[in-house]
Design a protein around this motif. Structure first.
Motif, PDB file in Angstrom:
ATOM      1  N   LEU A 296       0.837  -1.203   0.000  1.00 51.43           N
ATOM      2  CA  LEU A 296       0.000   0.000   0.000  1.00 51.43           C
ATOM      3  C   LEU A 296       0.869   1.250   0.000  1.00 51.43           C
ATOM      4  O   LEU A 296       0.576   2.230  -0.706  1.00 51.43           O
ATOM      5  N   ILE A 297       1.949   1.224   0.768  1.00 53.24           N
ATOM      6  CA  ILE A 297       2.885   2.363   0.808  1.00 53.24           C
ATOM      7  C   ILE A 297       3.532   2.566  -0.555  1.00 53.24           C
ATOM      8  O   ILE A 297       3.684   3.700  -1.030  1.00 53.24           O
ATOM      9  N   LEU A 298       3.915   1.459  -1.209  1.00 50.87           N
ATOM     10  CA  LEU A 298       4.523   1.552  -2.539  1.00 50.87           C
ATOM     11  C   LEU A 298       3.542   2.154  -3.545  1.00 50.87           C
ATOM     12  O   LEU A 298       3.925   2.984  -4.382  1.00 50.87           O
ATOM     13  N   MET A 299       2.270   1.745  -3.455  1.00 50.49           N
ATOM     14  CA  MET A 299       1.256   2.291  -4.359  1.00 50.49           C
ATOM     15  C   MET A 299       1.051   3.785  -4.115  1.00 50.49           C
ATOM     16  O   MET A 299       0.943   4.579  -5.056  1.00 50.49           O
ATOM     17  N   ALA A 300       1.021   4.167  -2.828  1.00 48.58           N
ATOM     18  CA  ALA A 300       0.830   5.580  -2.485  1.00 48.58           C
ATOM     19  C   ALA A 300       2.020   6.408  -2.961  1.00 48.58           C
ATOM     20  O   ALA A 300       1.852   7.529  -3.452  1.00 48.58           O
ATOM     21  N   THR A 301       3.223   5.832  -2.828  1.00 51.15           N
ATOM     22  CA  THR A 301       4.427   6.529  -3.281  1.00 51.15           C
ATOM     23  C   THR A 301       4.406   6.726  -4.780  1.00 51.15           C
ATOM     24  O   THR A 301       4.770   7.800  -5.292  1.00 51.15           O
ATOM     25  N   LEU A 302       3.980   5.701  -5.500  1.00 47.10           N
ATOM     26  CA  LEU A 302       3.901   5.782  -6.954  1.00 47.10           C
ATOM     27  C   LEU A 302       2.925   6.871  -7.387  1.00 47.10           C
ATOM     28  O   LEU A 302       3.204   7.652  -8.295  1.00 47.10           O
ATOM     29  N   LEU A 303       1.792   6.962  -6.696  1.00 52.96           N
ATOM     30  CA  LEU A 303       0.803   7.997  -7.009  1.00 52.96           C
ATOM     31  C   LEU A 303       1.333   9.383  -6.665  1.00 52.96           C
ATOM     32  O   LEU A 303       1.160  10.340  -7.415  1.00 52.96           O
ATOM     33  N   ALA A 304       2.000   9.474  -5.484  1.00 51.80           N
ATOM     34  CA  ALA A 304       2.521  10.774  -5.054  1.00 51.80           C
ATOM     35  C   ALA A 304       3.546  11.320  -6.047  1.00 51.80           C
ATOM     36  O   ALA A 304       3.598  12.516  -6.318  1.00 51.80           O
ATOM     37  N   GLN A 305       4.376  10.437  -6.588  1.00 56.26           N
ATOM     38  CA  GLN A 305       5.404  10.856  -7.546  1.00 56.26           C
ATOM     39  C   GLN A 305       4.801  11.295  -8.863  1.00 56.26           C
ATOM     40  O   GLN A 305       5.438  12.019  -9.635  1.00 56.26           O
ATOM     41  N   SER A 306       3.569  10.864  -9.137  1.00 56.86           N
ATOM     42  CA  SER A 306       2.960  11.184 -10.429  1.00 56.86           C
ATOM     43  C   SER A 306       2.189  12.493 -10.407  1.00 56.86           C
ATOM     44  O   SER A 306       1.706  12.960 -11.427  1.00 56.86           O
ATOM     45  N   ILE A 307       2.043  13.097  -9.214  1.00 56.95           N
ATOM     46  CA  ILE A 307       1.299  14.354  -9.131  1.00 56.95           C
ATOM     47  C   ILE A 307       2.185  15.499  -9.572  1.00 56.95           C
ATOM     48  O   ILE A 307       3.209  15.794  -8.952  1.00 56.95           O
TER      49      ILE A 307
END
Length: 311
Positions: A296-307
């Protein structure tokens, strides 16, 4: 078939309460698939760095998507002008070299200065900026979701031409991709067209620059623009669900694949953890809950980097 699928994804007696999909060999294959997706994407994009910064943004896509937005509103299509694209490239280079992220440079240089550098004379002009995006769709989505004038620029009926530059570099200590989008209406479109010589000498032409408040700055020449600081806007506005959807849209193809794989793996760990907990089954070395949290943290990190950010 159903029984075999259950053995892979659901903990029960026939798989010794340990789904095949969560065993060491399966997880190893999953990691290989995840890494392979990134490597394949880098090879296709021409960037062989495994962890290097790369995006799927292209000038042609930005122009095409912009015209699609205009077409949906019944507006005329913008024609790319080489001089405008050169001006956009000069602006992007200037931001990298002087390390700033704004419409106006620290020394007060306006966006319109770069028009003049390429010899482009205009009656109307506008600029949109974006950074940290992963895809052309994400960039346009960010601008169209903006309340700071970016959408107004894209849908401004006064504009007839467009120029775009997409450049990679180091800005404010971070590796990023800058997108500069310039809009204009050349002087030749005026009913009473002044000569290029008179424009160069400062004859009044109307500059249009949409501010966050929706007002417009007008001046007698490109060099007399009022220096106004614009706030940086995060894609999607303030609503959390909109931000997540915008972030998902902004992911590159390889990132969407990686996100999908992580979602599947996280779901499997979550289901496994809940079932084992509810059955109170004592399973040695069971860390599915922790693994689900990590995914879940990895998914959130991936989304955060895409903003991405826009000004």
């Amino acid at each position: 078939m159903g029984s075999l699928l259950a053995k892979f994804i659901y903990p029960h007696f026939h798989n010794n309460h340990r789904p095949y999909a969560l065993r060491h060999r399966s997880l190893f294959l999953f990691i290989i698939l995840l890494a392979g997706t990134q490597v394949a994407s880098n090879i296709v994009s021409g960037d062989l760095k495994i962890l290097g910064y790369s995006t799927n943004i292209s000038k042609d896509e930005i122009i095409s998507l912009t015209n699609s937005e205009r077409g949906s509103k019944g507006l005329s299509q913008l024609k790319e002008n080489v001089l405008l694209s050169e001006a956009a490239a000069l602006k992007a280079t200037d931001m990298f070299e002087d390390d700033y992220w704004a419409h106006f440079a620290p020394d007060g240089t306006s966006p319109w200065y770069f028009f003049k550098q390429t010899g482009y004379s205009y009656s109307w002009a506008g600029e949109n900026l974006a950074r940290d995006f992963q895809s052309s769709t994400g960039v346009i989505g960010g601008w169209m979701s903006s309340t700071a004038g970016h959408k107004e620029n894209i849908l401004n009926s006064n504009f007839t031409e467009i120029g775009v530059a997409v450049k990679n570099g180091i800005l404010q200590g971070e590796e990023t991709t800058l997108v500069v989008q310039l809009f204009a209406k050349p002087v030749s479109y005026l009913a009473s067209t002044p000569s290029e010589e008179s424009v160069a000498e400062g004859t009044k032409v109307k500059d249009s620059f949409t501010l966050e408040s929706g007002e417009e700055v007008e001046s007698s020449s490109a060099d007399e623009q009022v220096v106004t600081k614009l706030d940086e806007g995060v894609v999607g506005g303030s609503e959390g669900n909109t931000i997540v959807l915008s972030a998902l849209e902004n992911l590159s193809t390889s990132q969407k694949t990686s996100f999908g794989l992580l979602f599947i793996l996280g779901s499997l760990f979550a289901v496994d953890s809940v079932v084992i907990f509810r059955r109170k089954h004592d399973r040695e070395n069971s860390h599915s809950g922790i693994h689900a949290s990590v995914v879940l943290i990895l998914m959130a990190t991936l989304l955060a980097q895409s903003i991405g950010s826009i000004v």
